[in-house]
Design an enzyme around this catalytic site. Structure first.
Site, PDB file in Angstrom:
ATOM      1  N   SER A   9       0.837  -1.201   0.000  1.00 14.24           N
ATOM      2  CA  SER A   9       0.000   0.000   0.000  1.00 14.24           C
ATOM      3  C   SER A   9       0.866   1.242   0.000  1.00 14.24           C
ATOM      4  O   SER A   9       1.776   1.363   0.832  1.00 14.24           O
ATOM      5  CB  SER A   9      -0.892   0.014   1.235  1.00 14.24           C
ATOM      6  N   HIS A  34      -1.676  -1.262  -3.996  1.00 10.24           N
ATOM      7  CA  HIS A  34      -2.900  -1.030  -3.216  1.00 10.24           C
ATOM      8  C   HIS A  34      -3.016   0.465  -2.931  1.00 10.24           C
ATOM      9  O   HIS A  34      -2.084   1.079  -2.391  1.00 10.24           O
ATOM     10  CB  HIS A  34      -2.810  -1.826  -1.916  1.00 10.24           C
ATOM     11  N   MET A  38      -9.400   7.538   1.297  1.00  9.87           N
ATOM     12  CA  MET A  38     -10.138   7.836   2.550  1.00  9.87           C
ATOM     13  C   MET A  38     -10.773   9.217   2.425  1.00  9.87           C
ATOM     14  O   MET A  38     -10.125  10.163   1.961  1.00  9.87           O
ATOM     15  CB  MET A  38      -9.191   7.808   3.744  1.00  9.87           C
ATOM     16  N   MET A  69     -12.392   3.663   1.116  1.00 10.99           N
ATOM     17  CA  MET A  69     -12.907   3.815   2.484  1.00 10.99           C
ATOM     18  C   MET A  69     -13.688   5.120   2.500  1.00 10.99           C
ATOM     19  O   MET A  69     -13.240   6.138   3.034  1.00 10.99           O
ATOM     20  CB  MET A  69     -11.740   3.824   3.483  1.00 10.99           C
ATOM     21  N   MET A 138     -10.914  -6.985   6.471  1.00  4.56           N
ATOM     22  CA  MET A 138     -10.000  -6.059   7.154  1.00  4.56           C
ATOM     23  C   MET A 138      -9.504  -6.714   8.445  1.00  4.56           C
ATOM     24  O   MET A 138     -10.294  -7.257   9.227  1.00  4.56           O
ATOM     25  CB  MET A 138     -10.698  -4.745   7.492  1.00  4.56           C
TER      26      MET A 138
HETATM   27  C1  DX5 Z   1      -5.734   0.892   6.571  1.00  3.49           C
HETATM   28  C2  DX5 Z   1      -5.496   0.666   5.101  1.00  3.49           C
HETATM   29  C3  DX5 Z   1      -4.354  -0.219   4.840  1.00  3.49           C
HETATM   30  C4  DX5 Z   1      -3.029   0.287   5.350  1.00  3.49           C
HETATM   31  C5  DX5 Z   1      -2.374  -0.894   5.992  1.00  3.49           C
HETATM   32  O1  DX5 Z   1      -7.007   1.339   6.807  1.00  3.49           O
HETATM   33  O2  DX5 Z   1      -6.631   0.119   4.465  1.00  3.49           O
HETATM   34  O3  DX5 Z   1      -4.251  -0.559   3.460  1.00  3.49           O
HETATM   35  O4  DX5 Z   1      -2.177   0.805   4.351  1.00  3.49           O
HETATM   36  O5  DX5 Z   1      -1.259  -0.460   6.673  1.00  3.49           O
HETATM   37  P1  DX5 Z   1      -0.385  -1.434   7.588  1.00  3.49           P
HETATM   38  O6  DX5 Z   1       0.155  -2.511   6.709  1.00  3.49           O
HETATM   39  O7  DX5 Z   1       0.658  -0.503   8.105  1.00  3.49           O
HETATM   40  O8  DX5 Z   1      -1.279  -1.966   8.680  1.00  3.49           O
HETATM   41 ZN    ZN Z   2      -6.337  -0.723   2.347  1.00  4.04          ZN
END
Ligand code: DX5
Ligand code: ZN
Length: 222
Positions: A9, A34, A38, A69, A138
């Site tokens: 991501s 990814h 948000m 999101m 998630m």
């Molecule tokens: C969080 C995101 C993730 C985030 C994960 O809400 O959807 O994609 O980048 O980050 P890590 O791997 O640091 O938990």
């Molecule tokens: Zn994500």
């Protein structure tokens, strides 16, 4: 055991130098990119919109895995599709007519995904399983990188694996949040197909070795 796909991501990358983040992902052998969108409503932070996706599309031919999101995703899926998303995942908790939105993404020639937060039970997606390409379970509450994986969410993955077997559906199971070299083993054992990794990927000394470790590649991992 089949090796999972890895989708780093860019949330944990330097947003002032996103191309460098994409290069890091590609050079390390990441399978997908990814992209965490948000909106400041569904989750508190605001990240980026469709222009970022379009600019990244212009820079790489990697599969762009867009994780929305956002509230009311039906209002924005079209602009993210036009921007060049390959896979569009929205949250079940953010819509009433999830089935209609899945069809709309598919009719646009893209791959539809549905995400569930930790408090949503696995059975809530039962009626969508034969229509989606990806189910994102998630493993943290969405909104922030760097959180710890919630172990119960991997039990939900096992439930979804069983539901997939029982229904004969063919979607991929993705996990996102708190993935690192330790939790990846539990995720693989639970049966995930795709792992997202943000902060642990971008803080790895050797991102290629880190990806091999997530995959459980015995020949390469540390
Ligand atoms: C969080 C995101 C993730 C985030 C994960 O809400 O959807 O994609 O980048 O980050 P890590 O791997 O640091 O938990
Ligand atoms: Zn994500």
């Amino acid at each position: 055991m089949k090796q999972p796909l890895i989708a780093p991501s860019i949330l944990a990358a330097d947003f002032g130098n996103v191309r460098s983040g994409i290069d890091t992902i590609r050079n390390a052998g990441g399978d997908w990119v990814h992209l965490d969108v948000m909106d400041g409503h569904f989750v508190p932070p605001i990240t980026f919109g469709p222009k970022m996706v379009a600019d990244i599309r212009g820079y790489t031919d990697a599969l762009l895995d867009v994780h929305l999101m956002v509230d009311n995703p039906e209002r924005v899926v079209d602009v993210f599709i036009e921007a060049g998303a390959d896979l569009v995942t929205f949250h079940l908790e953010a819509v009433v007519h999830a089935h209609r939105l899945v069809q709309r993404i598919r009719d646009a020639g893209k791959r539809p995904g549905v995400a569930i937060v930790p408090s949503t039970p696995s059975w809530a997606v039962r009626e969508l399983l034969s229509d989606i390409d990806l189910l994102l379970v998630m493993t943290v509450n969405p909104g922030y990188g760097g959180q710890s994986l919630i172990p119960r969410c991997l039990e939900k993955v096992k439930e979804v694996v069983a539901m997939r077997r029982d229904t004969g559906a063919g979607f991929l199971i993705q996990v996102d949040g708190g993935i690192n070299a330790t939790t990846a083993l539990d995720a693989r054992n639970a049966g995930v197909d795709v792992m997202v990794s943000g902060s642990a990927f971008f803080s790895a000394d050797d991102p290629a070795l880190y990806i091999a470790t997530l995959r459980g590649d015995a020949n390469r991992s540390a």
